[in-house]
Design a protein around this motif. Structure first.
Motif, PDB file in Angstrom:
ATOM      1  N   GLU A 237      50.458  58.835  72.653  1.00 31.99           N
ATOM      2  CA  GLU A 237      51.437  59.848  73.049  1.00 31.99           C
ATOM      3  C   GLU A 237      51.120  61.221  72.466  1.00 31.99           C
ATOM      4  N   LYS A 238      50.392  61.237  71.364  1.00 33.50           N
ATOM      5  CA  LYS A 238      50.057  62.512  70.720  1.00 33.50           C
ATOM      6  C   LYS A 238      48.865  63.195  71.371  1.00 33.50           C
ATOM      7  N   ARG A 239      48.190  62.496  72.249  1.00 33.90           N
ATOM      8  CA  ARG A 239      47.022  63.079  72.909  1.00 33.90           C
ATOM      9  C   ARG A 239      47.453  64.035  74.020  1.00 33.90           C
ATOM     10  N   THR A 240      46.626  65.014  74.280  1.00 34.79           N
ATOM     11  CA  THR A 240      46.871  65.973  75.350  1.00 34.79           C
ATOM     12  C   THR A 240      45.832  65.759  76.451  1.00 34.79           C
ATOM     13  N   SER A 241      46.297  65.463  77.629  1.00 33.46           N
ATOM     14  CA  SER A 241      45.386  65.211  78.747  1.00 33.46           C
ATOM     15  C   SER A 241      44.800  66.517  79.263  1.00 33.46           C
ATOM     16  N   PRO A 242      43.528  66.543  79.596  1.00 35.32           N
ATOM     17  CA  PRO A 242      42.931  67.753  80.181  1.00 35.32           C
ATOM     18  C   PRO A 242      43.435  67.955  81.594  1.00 35.32           C
ATOM     19  N   ARG A 243      43.439  69.212  82.045  1.00 37.97           N
ATOM     20  CA  ARG A 243      43.901  69.511  83.405  1.00 37.97           C
ATOM     21  C   ARG A 243      42.927  68.969  84.446  1.00 37.97           C
ATOM     22  N   VAL A 244      41.610  69.041  84.128  1.00 37.93           N
ATOM     23  CA  VAL A 244      40.601  68.587  85.091  1.00 37.93           C
ATOM     24  C   VAL A 244      39.556  67.755  84.356  1.00 37.93           C
ATOM     25  N   MET A 245      39.260  66.581  84.897  1.00 34.58           N
ATOM     26  CA  MET A 245      38.203  65.734  84.338  1.00 34.58           C
ATOM     27  C   MET A 245      37.425  65.125  85.498  1.00 34.58           C
ATOM     28  N   THR A 246      36.105  65.191  85.430  1.00 32.56           N
ATOM     29  CA  THR A 246      35.282  64.635  86.495  1.00 32.56           C
ATOM     30  C   THR A 246      35.204  63.118  86.363  1.00 32.56           C
TER      31      THR A 246
ATOM     32  N   GLU B  31      33.533  64.294  82.249  1.00 34.04           N
ATOM     33  CA  GLU B  31      33.351  65.675  81.788  1.00 34.04           C
ATOM     34  C   GLU B  31      34.652  66.458  81.950  1.00 34.04           C
ATOM     35  N   ILE B  32      35.066  67.137  80.885  1.00 34.28           N
ATOM     36  CA  ILE B  32      36.270  67.953  80.921  1.00 34.28           C
ATOM     37  C   ILE B  32      35.899  69.363  81.371  1.00 34.28           C
ATOM     38  N   VAL B  33      36.548  69.834  82.429  1.00 39.67           N
ATOM     39  CA  VAL B  33      36.262  71.155  82.984  1.00 39.67           C
ATOM     40  C   VAL B  33      37.340  72.125  82.523  1.00 39.67           C
ATOM     41  N   GLU B  34      36.916  73.179  81.846  1.00 44.68           N
ATOM     42  CA  GLU B  34      37.856  74.195  81.373  1.00 44.68           C
ATOM     43  C   GLU B  34      37.460  75.549  81.942  1.00 44.68           C
ATOM     44  N   THR B  35      38.425  76.247  82.506  1.00 37.52           N
ATOM     45  CA  THR B  35      38.193  77.584  83.045  1.00 37.52           C
ATOM     46  C   THR B  35      39.270  78.525  82.531  1.00 37.52           C
TER      47      THR B  35
END
Length: 346
Positions: free
Chosen positions: A210-219, A223-227
């Motif tokens: 529950e303490k984890r933060t999900s990335p907005r975009v993951m392939t 791979e986590i995509v950050e823009t």
């Protein structure tokens, strides 16, 4: 659903004793306690009618572990009391009626503009048909979801019945512990040993997750995509997101992580991680909406447009970057939020 929440709130306005009772009401004695206060019987009748139609819903309703409104009616109390604090009696019905008139006028203006273009008569007929179809059939996109929730509620009921049996056999400590077993069939057939130890291990892991933060975009490869968000129209320092309901509004921020704990007051702007139909009762009270996730056709965006409130979604960590009581400006036309002043209250 939102209109009926407003109707319930208007009943409570008439009976101060009911308001006081709701502030401390318990699920176990909710309706029994209403019988002992002035006006409680009228409110109980209306509330039971509401639950008969919408009691299968709740925040996070596609999660079978979440209790339904019919199981825990107090989940709706914060929405009802927030409505009383932020909306005048009958205002919700008046606003809805005005919205119907305004939308019809806008449709007529749009068709009139189309008619002035080349081949306008033919295109006006097509536009008129499309507007009619959109306005009258848009709600049908909710029907499959509603059917799904009906089935989930039914499954939940029978799973909990089995769980109660396991509690009586001292296999489980609490009925809700059954949700920690995806291997449900093996559990019910007695093929799993050390059940309570396994429950505790999974509870500990769940608390960590529950303490984890999900990335907005993951392939699909992980791979986590950050823009970096960009918006040439946004002032320096503004929080940039996606505009989903036009208009600009200023007000004090109210960060809400769980709708059942919301305490919206008049003029406040709702800041939420996301919304689903279980959040709908709060929209009557909010002047604007900011969400961490979402798009043009997600629940919060659609309902914000329906209620005519400016909304910006897709602002990463909005519920932490914006704090309760900060005076903010939401630009739902251009897609950004400005923090104008520090907290009004700590």
């Amino acid at each position: 659903m939102g209109l009926e929440i407003g109707d319930l709130a208007d009943i409570v306005r008439k009976y101060p004793e009911v308001y006081v009772y709701l502030e401390t009401a318990k699920n176990e004695t909710f309706f029994e306690g209403l019988q002992s206060v002035h006006g409680g019987e009228e409110f109980a009748k209306a509330f039971q009618s509401f639950l008969k139609r919408f009691g299968i819903r709740c925040p996070g309703e596609i999660d079978i572990t979440q209790p339904r409104w019919a199981e825990k009616p107090t989940l709706l109390i914060s929405a009802i009391l927030s409505h009383i604090r932020s909306v005048e009696e009958g205002e919700h019905r008046q606003n809805f009626a005005e919205g119907v008139v305004e939308s019809q006028q806008f449709a007529e203006e749009l068709i009139a503009k189309v008619r002035k273009t080349p081949f306008g008569s033919m295109k006006a007929k097509i536009a008129s048909r499309l507007i009619y179809a959109f306005r009258n059939l848009m709600g049908m996109r909710e029907h499959p979801k509603y059917s799904l929730i009906q089935h989930i509620t039914l499954y939940r009921k029978h799973i909990l019945q089995e769980a109660e049996r396991l509690v009586k056999q001292d296999i489980l400590v609490e009925a809700e512990d059954i949700y920690y077993f995806p291997e449900l069939k093996d559990l019910l057939q007695g093929k799993i040993t050390s059940v309570q130890d396994l429950v505790q291990q999974r509870k500990d892991q769940f608390a960590l997750d529950e303490k984890r933060t999900s990335p907005r975009v993951m392939t699909s490869e992980g791979e986590i995509v950050e823009t970096a968000a960009e918006n040439a129209l946004a002032p320096e320092g503004a929080l940039i997101g996606t505009p989903v309901s036009s208009g600009q509004i200023e007000g004090y921020a109210r960060v809400v992580l769980k709708p059942e704990e919301a305490e919206l007051h008049e003029g406040e702007i709702l800041i939420a991680p996301f919304t689903d139909p279980g959040w709908t009762p709060l929209f009557q009270s909010a002047r604007g909406l900011v969400m961490e996730v979402g798009g043009m056709m997600t629940h919060g965006a659609v309902v914000a447009r329906e209620y005519g409130i400016p909304a910006v979604v897709g602002i990463d960590q909005a519920t932490t970057k914006i704090r309760d009581g900060q005076y903010i400006r939401v630009d739902g036309t251009n897609g950004f939020v400005e923090i104008i002043e520090a907290e009004k209250y700590e």
